[in-house]
Design a protein around this motif. Structure first.
Motif, short mmCIF file in Angstrom:
data_model
loop_
_atom_site.label_atom_id
_atom_site.label_comp_id
_atom_site.label_asym_id
_atom_site.label_seq_id
_atom_site.Cartn_x
_atom_site.Cartn_y
_atom_site.Cartn_z
N THR A 1 7.53 -6.89 2.09
CA THR A 1 7.86 -8.30 2.25
C THR A 1 7.01 -9.18 1.37
O THR A 1 6.10 -8.72 0.69
N THR A 2 7.28 -10.48 1.43
CA THR A 2 6.55 -11.43 0.59
C THR A 2 5.12 -11.64 1.04
O THR A 2 4.31 -12.13 0.27
N ALA A 3 4.80 -11.30 2.27
CA ALA A 3 3.48 -11.67 2.78
C ALA A 3 2.36 -11.11 1.93
O ALA A 3 1.47 -11.83 1.51
N SER A 4 2.41 -9.84 1.67
CA SER A 4 1.42 -9.19 0.83
C SER A 4 1.80 -7.73 0.77
O SER A 4 2.64 -7.26 1.52
N VAL A 5 1.16 -7.00 -0.14
CA VAL A 5 1.30 -5.55 -0.09
C VAL A 5 0.57 -5.08 1.15
O VAL A 5 -0.60 -5.39 1.34
N PRO A 6 1.24 -4.35 2.08
CA PRO A 6 0.57 -3.92 3.30
C PRO A 6 -0.68 -3.12 3.00
O PRO A 6 -0.81 -2.49 1.95
N SER A 7 -1.62 -3.14 3.97
CA SER A 7 -2.90 -2.48 3.74
C SER A 7 -2.74 -1.01 3.41
O SER A 7 -3.50 -0.46 2.64
N GLY A 8 -1.72 -0.35 3.99
CA GLY A 8 -1.51 1.06 3.71
C GLY A 8 -1.12 1.33 2.29
O GLY A 8 -1.16 2.48 1.83
N LEU A 9 -0.71 0.29 1.55
CA LEU A 9 -0.30 0.47 0.16
C LEU A 9 -1.40 0.11 -0.82
O LEU A 9 -1.20 0.18 -2.02
N MET A 10 -2.56 -0.28 -0.33
CA MET A 10 -3.62 -0.65 -1.26
C MET A 10 -4.03 0.53 -2.12
O MET A 10 -4.34 0.39 -3.28
N GLN A 11 -4.05 1.73 -1.55
CA GLN A 11 -4.44 2.88 -2.35
C GLN A 11 -3.45 3.13 -3.48
O GLN A 11 -3.87 3.32 -4.62
N PRO A 12 -2.11 3.13 -3.24
CA PRO A 12 -1.17 3.27 -4.37
C PRO A 12 -1.32 2.15 -5.40
O PRO A 12 -1.19 2.40 -6.60
#
Length: 291
Positions: A28-39
């Motif tokens: 979504t527009t909010a942000s890249v979810p925390s679980g995706l920070m590594q990718p």
């Protein structure tokens, strides 16, 4: 209009082809979810390597991981498995992948975002020119051949040797320079032909074009979901000043005012004084809209 700068063009599992229209992107527009920070961080790290050291397959899968869960190791293993059955010569590889029906160009829903995700191309056996070209490049690499991407505007190709080009989207057809020009003109790109359109491009340019396609597609289908692809594009080194300004305008259009202003602030530090002043003024206007 701003999205147009980001729209550049129109791995094998034993499953049937799926031509249904894509679901919404899961980000979504909010942000890249925390679980995706590594990718995100891993993609950024890879694209900052010297161009020839960028693992194209892995980086492409990290793009996919921003939209949905991807088992990168398993997907790379499926590419290895596909490659073990492939022949050695480029034209034979093209026939193996495309003429025999293993993979095809998605002419039913060309703009489906899944056409831009390498793991989904492998699963569904459908893609667009650039992802099918990445597939062929990676299979060929595993067979000991270094093939290059050909960034012809509007229709990505694979270079198979001097004056020889493969069109994965159209059944793996082999083209010469004249046939490439005919294809270009048939697509009505609206620009005069130049043989420089057939200059090979490296992994970084391929990833940039994949992201540009995604931004364009997501803006058309689900604008809020274009933000993560736009962020990844800005993370790739070498983004031209004009493209960064367009990216800021698009982020502003999508309501990401502070993020757009930050892009312009960073850009201002690299421009001459008149250009920097305009960028700072635009950044201030965007921040005012956020209040």
């Amino acid at each position: 209009m701003m999205a147009s700068r980001f729209g550049v063009s129109r791995w094998w599992t034993p499953c049937s082809r799926d031509t249904t229209v894509s679901r919404r992107s899961s980000v979504t527009t909010a942000s890249v979810p925390s679980g995706l920070m590594q990718p995100t961080e891993e993609f950024t790290r890879l694209v900052r390597r010297p161009d020839r050291e960028i693992p194209l397959d892995e980086a492409a899968l990290l793009i996919s991981a921003h939209d949905h869960d991807v088992d990168i190791g398993a997907t790379l293993a499926s590419l290895d498995e596909l490659s073990r059955d492939a022949p050695d010569e480029p034209e034979a590889i093209a026939e193996f992948l495309f003429a025999d029906g293993r993979f095809a160009g998605n002419e039913v829903d060309y703009a489906d975002p899944r056409n831009s995700f390498l793991d989904e191309v492998l699963r569904r056996r459908l893609g667009i020119p650039i992802t099918l070209s990445v597939l062929m490049i990676e299979v060929s690499r595993r067979r000991g051949h270094t093939l290059e991407g050909i960034g012809m505007p509007g229709h990505f190709l694979v270079g198979a040797g001097p004056g020889r080009f493969i069109d994965p989207f159209h059944g793996g057809a082999t083209l010469d320079t004249a046939a490439c020009r005919e294809l270009f003109e048939r697509l009505q790109i609206g620009a005069p032909w130049t043989d420089s359109y057939l200059t090979p491009v490296g992994p970084r340019a391929i990833l940039v074009r994949m992201l540009a396609n995604l931004v364009h597609t997501l803006v058309e289908r689900s604008p809020a979901d274009a933000v993560w692809a736009l962020r990844l594009r800005l993370a790739v080194p070498g983004v031209a000043a004009g493209e960064r300004r367009d990216a800021a305008a698009l982020l502003g259009t999508l309501g990401r005012f502070e993020e757009a202003a930050t892009v312009l602030d960073d850009l201002a530090g690299e421009l001459d004084e008149p250009g920097a002043a305009r960028a700072r003024q635009d950044a201030a206007r965007l921040r005012a809209r956020a209040n």
